[in-house]
Design a protein around this motif. Sequence first.
Motif, mmCIF file in Angstrom:
data_model
loop_
_atom_site.group_PDB
_atom_site.id
_atom_site.type_symbol
_atom_site.label_atom_id
_atom_site.label_comp_id
_atom_site.label_asym_id
_atom_site.label_seq_id
_atom_site.Cartn_x
_atom_site.Cartn_y
_atom_site.Cartn_z
ATOM 1 N N ASP A 243 10.063 7.240 5.501
ATOM 2 C CA ASP A 243 10.884 8.216 4.783
ATOM 3 C C ASP A 243 12.369 7.856 4.818
ATOM 4 N N SER A 244 12.666 6.611 5.207
ATOM 5 C CA SER A 244 14.073 6.228 5.320
ATOM 6 C C SER A 244 14.620 5.613 4.025
ATOM 7 N N PHE A 245 13.856 5.711 2.941
ATOM 8 C CA PHE A 245 14.330 5.248 1.620
ATOM 9 C C PHE A 245 14.397 6.452 0.687
ATOM 10 N N GLU A 246 15.357 6.405 -0.227
ATOM 11 C CA GLU A 246 15.514 7.485 -1.215
ATOM 12 C C GLU A 246 14.313 7.501 -2.164
ATOM 13 N N ALA A 247 14.015 8.655 -2.719
ATOM 14 C CA ALA A 247 12.982 8.735 -3.760
ATOM 15 C C ALA A 247 13.396 7.849 -4.932
ATOM 16 N N GLY A 248 12.455 7.115 -5.487
ATOM 17 C CA GLY A 248 12.749 6.241 -6.627
ATOM 18 C C GLY A 248 13.147 4.834 -6.203
ATOM 19 N N SER A 249 13.113 4.563 -4.890
ATOM 20 C CA SER A 249 13.453 3.204 -4.417
ATOM 21 C C SER A 249 12.427 2.200 -4.949
ATOM 22 N N LYS A 250 12.923 0.981 -5.181
ATOM 23 C CA LYS A 250 12.005 -0.064 -5.663
ATOM 24 C C LYS A 250 11.500 -0.882 -4.478
ATOM 25 N N ALA A 251 10.163 -0.989 -4.387
ATOM 26 C CA ALA A 251 9.536 -1.791 -3.328
ATOM 27 C C ALA A 251 8.743 -2.917 -3.973
ATOM 28 N N VAL A 252 9.069 -4.153 -3.602
ATOM 29 C CA VAL A 252 8.368 -5.316 -4.142
ATOM 30 C C VAL A 252 7.452 -5.874 -3.053
ATOM 31 N N VAL A 253 6.173 -6.029 -3.380
ATOM 32 C CA VAL A 253 5.244 -6.647 -2.427
ATOM 33 C C VAL A 253 4.841 -7.999 -2.998
ATOM 34 N N VAL A 254 5.237 -9.056 -2.303
ATOM 35 C CA VAL A 254 4.898 -10.424 -2.727
ATOM 36 C C VAL A 254 3.646 -10.841 -1.946
ATOM 37 N N GLY A 255 2.655 -11.360 -2.675
ATOM 38 C CA GLY A 255 1.370 -11.651 -2.026
ATOM 39 C C GLY A 255 0.514 -10.396 -1.993
ATOM 40 N N ALA A 256 0.619 -9.610 -3.067
ATOM 41 C CA ALA A 256 -0.074 -8.320 -3.130
ATOM 42 C C ALA A 256 -1.593 -8.483 -3.209
ATOM 43 N N SER A 257 -2.063 -9.689 -3.539
ATOM 44 C CA SER A 257 -3.507 -9.907 -3.632
ATOM 45 C C SER A 257 -4.136 -10.141 -2.261
ATOM 46 N N GLY A 258 -3.326 -10.334 -1.232
ATOM 47 C CA GLY A 258 -3.854 -10.609 0.097
ATOM 48 C C GLY A 258 -4.297 -9.335 0.795
ATOM 49 N N ALA A 259 -4.947 -9.519 1.949
ATOM 50 C CA ALA A 259 -5.473 -8.359 2.680
ATOM 51 C C ALA A 259 -4.338 -7.432 3.113
ATOM 52 N N ILE A 260 -3.319 -7.996 3.752
ATOM 53 C CA ILE A 260 -2.230 -7.144 4.259
ATOM 54 C C ILE A 260 -1.342 -6.710 3.094
ATOM 55 N N GLY A 261 -1.088 -7.626 2.158
ATOM 56 C CA GLY A 261 -0.279 -7.283 0.984
ATOM 57 C C GLY A 261 -0.896 -6.115 0.213
ATOM 58 N N GLY A 262 -2.203 -6.167 -0.004
ATOM 59 C CA GLY A 262 -2.890 -5.095 -0.736
ATOM 60 C C GLY A 262 -2.783 -3.769 0.002
ATOM 61 N N ALA A 263 -2.859 -3.834 1.332
ATOM 62 C CA ALA A 263 -2.752 -2.592 2.128
ATOM 63 C C ALA A 263 -1.340 -2.004 2.013
ATOM 64 N N PHE A 264 -0.321 -2.876 1.976
ATOM 65 C CA PHE A 264 1.049 -2.360 1.778
ATOM 66 C C PHE A 264 1.166 -1.641 0.440
ATOM 67 N N VAL A 265 0.609 -2.269 -0.604
ATOM 68 C CA VAL A 265 0.705 -1.670 -1.943
ATOM 69 C C VAL A 265 0.083 -0.269 -1.923
ATOM 70 N N GLU A 266 -1.105 -0.178 -1.332
ATOM 71 C CA GLU A 266 -1.809 1.107 -1.298
ATOM 72 C C GLU A 266 -0.994 2.166 -0.541
ATOM 73 N N LEU A 267 -0.491 1.789 0.618
ATOM 74 C CA LEU A 267 0.257 2.766 1.431
ATOM 75 C C LEU A 267 1.581 3.150 0.779
#
Length: 237
Positions: free
Chosen positions: A6-30
């Motif tokens: 919750d330490s980012f403002e609403a509307g912040s942009k988050a880029v996940v590189v390697g989103a197809s990987g196991a951990i990358g995919g979990a970051f995207v979901e969360l």
Amino acid sequence: MSSIIDSFEAGSKAVVVGASGAIGGAFVELLRAENRFDVVEMSRLSGQVSLDISDETSIEAAAKDVQGSGQVDLLINCVGLLHDKAGLVPEKNLKQLSADFLATYFRINTIGPALLLKHFTPLMPRDRRSVFVSLSARVGSLDDNRLGGWYGYRASKAAHNMILRNASIELARTHPLAVLAAIHPGTVESPLSAPYAKGHPTMSPSEAAGRILGVINDLSPEHSGSFFAYDGSTIPW
Ligand SMILES: NC(=O)c1ccc[n+]([C@@H]2O[C@H](COP(=O)([O-])OP(=O)(O)OC[C@H]3O[C@@H](n4cnc5c(N)ncnc54)[C@H](OP(=O)(O)O)[C@@H]3O)[C@@H](O)[C@H]2O)c1
């Protein structure tokens, strides 16, 4: 669901590189479940934006692609290589060293993340907090190396950590509120760890990603250039 980050403002942009990987995919979901982020998935074959970390042109094009829709508040690089279908396996001893395999480890685990820093840190805001995390590995720690072996993977992650640390010093001059950190995710169930995780306690990708988001949540500029584990402890270089 309560918020993990919750330490980012609403509307912040988050880029996940390697989103197809196991951990990358979990970051995207969360991150998507948090609702405060505009999440951009990058990977070489799928994802919203194509990015092949072995090709600077592709990295530059991916950065240009997101630039149009504003600054990058959070970037998490989850790309990494330990073995591949072309026969690359971590070396057990000096006899198994191969110049090609060493170059491959460095291309994906060191040079790629360095080029991500080159092309994406200019997109990070100068006037508010932003975070650039790249997943490293505890076996990249020089101090912690007692078992030996895995020359290419260990050395490429150690060099990855140096590049990130170096960049943190440079970026502090222009982006005083930015935080750059290398984070070891733990031993996580994934295609990367599968052949080697037997006998080790493992975490699900979702648990690892959730714990790392907890670490990211507490990062502030004085932590920039550090090497952390998923539980927030510092790993010696
Ligand atoms: N799992 C563990 O126990 C563990 C432990 C310590 C550190 N780590 C680190 O954590 C990170 C994530 O690992 P993971 O376990 O989630 O592994 P994974 O599931 O095998 O994911 C690896 C990712 O790297 C991507 N990748 C590989 N080469 C690429 C390239 N040329 N361009 C773009 N993407 C490329 C893969 O994309 P494709 O889907 O296109 O192949 C995939 O998204 C890595 O840096 C790894 O070193 C993992």
